[in-house]
Design a protein around this motif. Structure first.
Motif, PDB file in Angstrom:
ATOM      1  N   LEU A 118       0.805  -1.218   0.000  1.00  0.00           N
ATOM      2  CA  LEU A 118       0.000   0.000   0.000  1.00  0.00           C
ATOM      3  C   LEU A 118       0.842   1.274   0.000  1.00  0.00           C
ATOM      4  N   SER A 119       2.138   1.150   0.189  1.00  0.00           N
ATOM      5  CA  SER A 119       2.955   2.350   0.022  1.00  0.00           C
ATOM      6  C   SER A 119       3.226   2.610  -1.459  1.00  0.00           C
ATOM      7  N   ILE A 120       3.078   1.603  -2.298  1.00  0.00           N
ATOM      8  CA  ILE A 120       3.320   1.838  -3.735  1.00  0.00           C
ATOM      9  C   ILE A 120       2.018   1.960  -4.527  1.00  0.00           C
ATOM     10  N   LEU A 121       0.934   1.361  -4.036  1.00  0.00           N
ATOM     11  CA  LEU A 121      -0.318   1.384  -4.806  1.00  0.00           C
ATOM     12  C   LEU A 121      -0.795   2.781  -5.201  1.00  0.00           C
ATOM     13  N   PRO A 122      -0.745   3.770  -4.299  1.00  0.00           N
ATOM     14  CA  PRO A 122      -1.193   5.110  -4.717  1.00  0.00           C
ATOM     15  C   PRO A 122      -0.422   5.639  -5.927  1.00  0.00           C
ATOM     16  N   TYR A 123       0.873   5.347  -5.986  1.00  0.00           N
ATOM     17  CA  TYR A 123       1.677   5.803  -7.125  1.00  0.00           C
ATOM     18  C   TYR A 123       1.332   5.024  -8.387  1.00  0.00           C
ATOM     19  N   LEU A 124       1.128   3.730  -8.231  1.00  0.00           N
ATOM     20  CA  LEU A 124       0.738   2.917  -9.402  1.00  0.00           C
ATOM     21  C   LEU A 124      -0.619   3.391  -9.926  1.00  0.00           C
ATOM     22  N   LEU A 125      -1.506   3.700  -8.992  1.00  0.00           N
ATOM     23  CA  LEU A 125      -2.860   4.075  -9.377  1.00  0.00           C
ATOM     24  C   LEU A 125      -2.908   5.448 -10.050  1.00  0.00           C
ATOM     25  N   GLY A 133      -5.693   8.511 -19.248  1.00  0.00           N
ATOM     26  CA  GLY A 133      -6.372   9.774 -19.528  1.00  0.00           C
ATOM     27  C   GLY A 133      -7.635   9.974 -18.696  1.00  0.00           C
ATOM     28  N   LEU A 134      -7.652   9.415 -17.495  1.00  0.00           N
ATOM     29  CA  LEU A 134      -8.841   9.512 -16.646  1.00  0.00           C
ATOM     30  C   LEU A 134      -8.959  10.903 -16.036  1.00  0.00           C
ATOM     31  N   GLU A 135     -10.143  11.496 -16.146  1.00  0.00           N
ATOM     32  CA  GLU A 135     -10.290  12.829 -15.577  1.00  0.00           C
ATOM     33  C   GLU A 135     -11.196  12.886 -14.362  1.00  0.00           C
ATOM     34  N   LYS A 136     -11.846  11.763 -14.075  1.00  0.00           N
ATOM     35  CA  LYS A 136     -12.738  11.742 -12.917  1.00  0.00           C
ATOM     36  C   LYS A 136     -11.939  11.584 -11.629  1.00  0.00           C
ATOM     37  N   GLU A 137     -12.590  11.927 -10.517  1.00  0.00           N
ATOM     38  CA  GLU A 137     -11.951  11.718  -9.224  1.00  0.00           C
ATOM     39  C   GLU A 137     -12.080  10.247  -8.816  1.00  0.00           C
ATOM     40  N   ILE A 138     -11.006   9.654  -8.325  1.00  0.00           N
ATOM     41  CA  ILE A 138     -11.023   8.237  -7.943  1.00  0.00           C
ATOM     42  C   ILE A 138     -11.454   8.102  -6.486  1.00  0.00           C
ATOM     43  N   VAL A 139     -12.395   7.181  -6.241  1.00  0.00           N
ATOM     44  CA  VAL A 139     -12.809   6.893  -4.871  1.00  0.00           C
ATOM     45  C   VAL A 139     -12.346   5.477  -4.525  1.00  0.00           C
ATOM     46  N   ILE A 140     -11.447   5.385  -3.572  1.00  0.00           N
ATOM     47  CA  ILE A 140     -10.956   4.081  -3.126  1.00  0.00           C
ATOM     48  C   ILE A 140     -11.916   3.556  -2.063  1.00  0.00           C
ATOM     49  N   LEU A 141     -12.459   2.397  -2.336  1.00  0.00           N
ATOM     50  CA  LEU A 141     -13.409   1.791  -1.414  1.00  0.00           C
ATOM     51  C   LEU A 141     -12.746   0.548  -0.848  1.00  0.00           C
ATOM     52  N   THR A 142     -12.589   0.488   0.462  1.00  0.00           N
ATOM     53  CA  THR A 142     -11.801  -0.602   1.030  1.00  0.00           C
ATOM     54  C   THR A 142     -12.462  -1.212   2.259  1.00  0.00           C
ATOM     55  N   ALA A 143     -12.448  -2.545   2.295  1.00  0.00           N
ATOM     56  CA  ALA A 143     -12.860  -3.272   3.493  1.00  0.00           C
ATOM     57  C   ALA A 143     -11.588  -3.710   4.190  1.00  0.00           C
ATOM     58  N   THR A 144     -11.575  -3.655   5.514  1.00  0.00           N
ATOM     59  CA  THR A 144     -10.346  -4.040   6.206  1.00  0.00           C
ATOM     60  C   THR A 144     -10.631  -4.980   7.364  1.00  0.00           C
ATOM     61  N   LYS A 163     -10.157  10.122  -3.262  1.00  0.00           N
ATOM     62  CA  LYS A 163     -10.783  10.074  -1.943  1.00  0.00           C
ATOM     63  C   LYS A 163     -10.733   8.629  -1.479  1.00  0.00           C
ATOM     64  N   ILE A 164     -10.686   8.397  -0.189  1.00  0.00           N
ATOM     65  CA  ILE A 164     -10.656   7.020   0.294  1.00  0.00           C
ATOM     66  C   ILE A 164     -11.664   6.784   1.415  1.00  0.00           C
ATOM     67  N   TYR A 223     -17.206  10.742 -10.437  1.00  0.00           N
ATOM     68  CA  TYR A 223     -16.359   9.881  -9.622  1.00  0.00           C
ATOM     69  C   TYR A 223     -16.212   8.522 -10.292  1.00  0.00           C
ATOM     70  N   VAL A 224     -15.160   7.806  -9.939  1.00  0.00           N
ATOM     71  CA  VAL A 224     -15.034   6.421 -10.353  1.00  0.00           C
ATOM     72  C   VAL A 224     -14.407   5.637  -9.190  1.00  0.00           C
ATOM     73  N   PHE A 225     -14.873   4.390  -8.997  1.00  0.00           N
ATOM     74  CA  PHE A 225     -14.349   3.579  -7.892  1.00  0.00           C
ATOM     75  C   PHE A 225     -13.072   2.851  -8.267  1.00  0.00           C
ATOM     76  N   SER A 226     -12.222   2.641  -7.275  1.00  0.00           N
ATOM     77  CA  SER A 226     -11.170   1.648  -7.413  1.00  0.00           C
ATOM     78  C   SER A 226     -10.976   0.993  -6.050  1.00  0.00           C
ATOM     79  N   SER A 227     -10.159  -0.051  -6.016  1.00  0.00           N
ATOM     80  CA  SER A 227     -10.024  -0.821  -4.793  1.00  0.00           C
ATOM     81  C   SER A 227      -8.590  -0.849  -4.301  1.00  0.00           C
TER      82      SER A 227
END
Ligand code: PLP
Length: 497
Positions: A118-125, A133-144, A163-164, A223-227
């Motif tokens: 998770l220290s590298i995922l934000p950079y990969l994402l 070329g994504l222009e929408k805001e990404i919403v990270i949805l996570t279960a922990t 946003k997370i 918005y668009v979701f990612s995980s």
């Protein structure tokens, strides 16, 4: 020339997807997980890899999987991830205690192995978003189940365009894990406790990801979701790196010879960490047995021993909460490989899991499972492992690591296998002070988690990690709690539409 690697869904619905697209989407549209079209092989000798530091090795391994990233992009991601937010230059040190090796994966900012990915995922994402070329805001949805939440919050805080939202089981995490999350500051973060367990949280998130109407509304609001869960291939691939790293370290130190087999013992929940070890083996790393260690929730032990996966059973809340899981999502990726990459078989099995709560694999697949050994440790065995090792060598394991250590001890006794073994140490004992200290001595029964941080620090004769210093004195900023049925509503309220 070998065919270039692309990504496809384990259930057959999507094919020919680039790595950056797979990372951005998180999960395939048919509910399957993205897998590489083949597992790449290493093209350098282990001897030649041995001189690399963690960042160099990470770049080398990642470049094999994420083939649409340029060298510059990947190096940017790697160098920003594995820097001084880890408390050791080695990033993933291996420690010898008695005859045992521990691969310590808890030297990152949140004291658990989730930081490795998770220290590298934000950079990969964010790099993927740029590439696509994504222009929408990404919403990270996570279960922990306790550790992913804080590690994801740490990684994604104040990253522009993101946003997370983190859902955690309100009663299913340690006091310190909970405080780490609900005191987390960051304008783009939202933490919600749910009245349910981790499986409820994970199922709820998966359901939201597949809710077409909701996704449409989301899009309309830009918005668009990612995980950030380990269903995202961008989390799995960085975990392959440390298996190479530990092997090469042991080789450099003269503990093993070039090509010697090595067993890995992995405390397992969602099956991400051990799957990464399997990928490393398939890439050409001489891993011998993959030992899958469970706690009382031993659904994986039963699966490996019988070929039947059955989630219909009692759920136990244990002292190793990050492994309190009955639906191990990443197993789907292993099923895909075991079946000879047959997405029809995988889809049938997953449909069975959905409708009947269980499935059974065929004999060919069972035979392909023979690199794995499944074991489990009950609570008392886990506690005993912690106190035995402390009394013998003054080394303190966390509860998850202790499950693995205990399983390996029993495995060695029963099998007589004397292959050297690495126990994967997934969390710092400071995250689970109550269970750990009371395993060592029951005189701590009346202390709370926070008082025991100081006690542990004096036992170890070392200052406590900065990450949890005075954590009980921090301001609680996230107070939202919801029913497991209301997760969608919680998302909607936070995003304000
Ligand atoms: C997440 C976690 C695990 C389980 O890892 P999986 O990849 O889900 O199998 C084990 N131990 C700790 C401390 C964890 O945080």
């Amino acid at each position: 020339m070998e065919e270039k690697i692309y990504y496809k869904s384990t259930r057959g619905g999507q094919n020919g997807i680039s790595a950056s697209e797979a990372i951005l989407k998180g999960i395939a549209e048919d509910g399957g997980l993205f897998v590489p079209s083949r597992i790449p092989k290493i093209d350098l000798k282990l001897k030649d890899l041995a001189s690399m530091n963690y960042r160099e090795l990470a770049y080398y391994i990642l470049s094999k999987f994420l083939v649409d990233f340029t060298e510059e992009e990947l190096k940017y991601c790697v160098n920003n991830a594995y820097d001084n937010k880890f408390d050791t230059e080695e990033i993933a040190p291996v420690v010898k205690v008695g005859d045992s090796y521990f691969l310590e994966l808890f030297h990152g900012p949140t004291l658990a192995f989730k930081d490795m990915a998770l220290s590298i995922l934000p950079y990969l994402l964010t790099t993927s978003a740029k590439k696509q070329g994504l222009e929408k805001e990404i919403v990270i949805l996570t279960a922990t189940s306790g550790d992913t939440g804080k590690a994801a919050l740490e990684g994604f805080t104040n990253i522009p365009g993101i946003k997370i939202i983190v859902f955690y089981p309100q009663e299913g995490v340690s006091e310190i894990q909970k405080m780490q999350m609900i005191t987390h500051k960051g304008k783009n973060t939202h933490v919600v406790g749910i009245k349910g367990n981790f499986d409820d949280a994970q199922s709820g998130v998966k359901k939201i990801f597949r809710d077409e109407e909701f996704l449409k509304t989301l899009e309309e609001n830009n918005y668009v979701f990612s995980s950030a869960n380990s269903i995202n291939i961008g989390r799995l691939v960085p975990q392959v790196v440390y298996y190479f790293y530990v092997y090469l370290k042991l080789y450099s130190k003269g503990e093993i010879t070039d090509g010697e087999g090595l067993n890995v013992v992995v405390p397992t929940g969602n099956f991400g960490n051990i799957l990464a070890a399997y990928y490393a083996k398939e890439m050409g790393l001489p891993i011998n047995k993959l030992i899958c260690a469970s706690n009382d929730n031993k659904v994986l032990y039963d699966f490996i021993s019988t070929g039947v996966y059955d989630k219909g059973r009692e759920f136990f809340t244990t002292i190793s909460p990050s492994m309190d899981i009955l639906i191990s999502s990443n197993l789907e990726r292993l099923l895909y490989v075991l079946s000879g990459e047959d997405s029809k078989i995988v889809k049938d099995l997953m449909d069975n899991l959905d409708s009947k709560g269980s499935y059974k694999i065929n004999d060919v697949m069972r035979n392909n499972l023979k690199d794995f050994f499944g074991g489990y440790a009950f609570e008392e065995e886990t506690k005993k492992a912690i106190s035995d090792l402390y009394n013998k060598d003054k080394y303190i394991m966390d509860t998850h690591t202790a499950v693995a250590y205990s399983v390996n001890e029993r495995y060695v006794k029963a099998s007589g296998d004397n292959t050297k073994a690495v126990v994967v140490s997934t969390a710092s004992p400071y995250k689970f002070t109550y269970a750990v200290m009371n395993s060592i001595d029951n005189k701590y029964a009346d202390y709370n988690d926070f008082q025991l941080v100081n006690e542990m620090s004096s036992l170890l004769n070392k200052e406590e990690p900065a990450a949890i210093k005075d954590i009980n004195k921090r301001e609680v900023v996230h107070k939202t709690v919801c029913n497991k049925e209301d997760m969608k509503k919680a998302v909607q309220e936070y995003l304000n539409f």
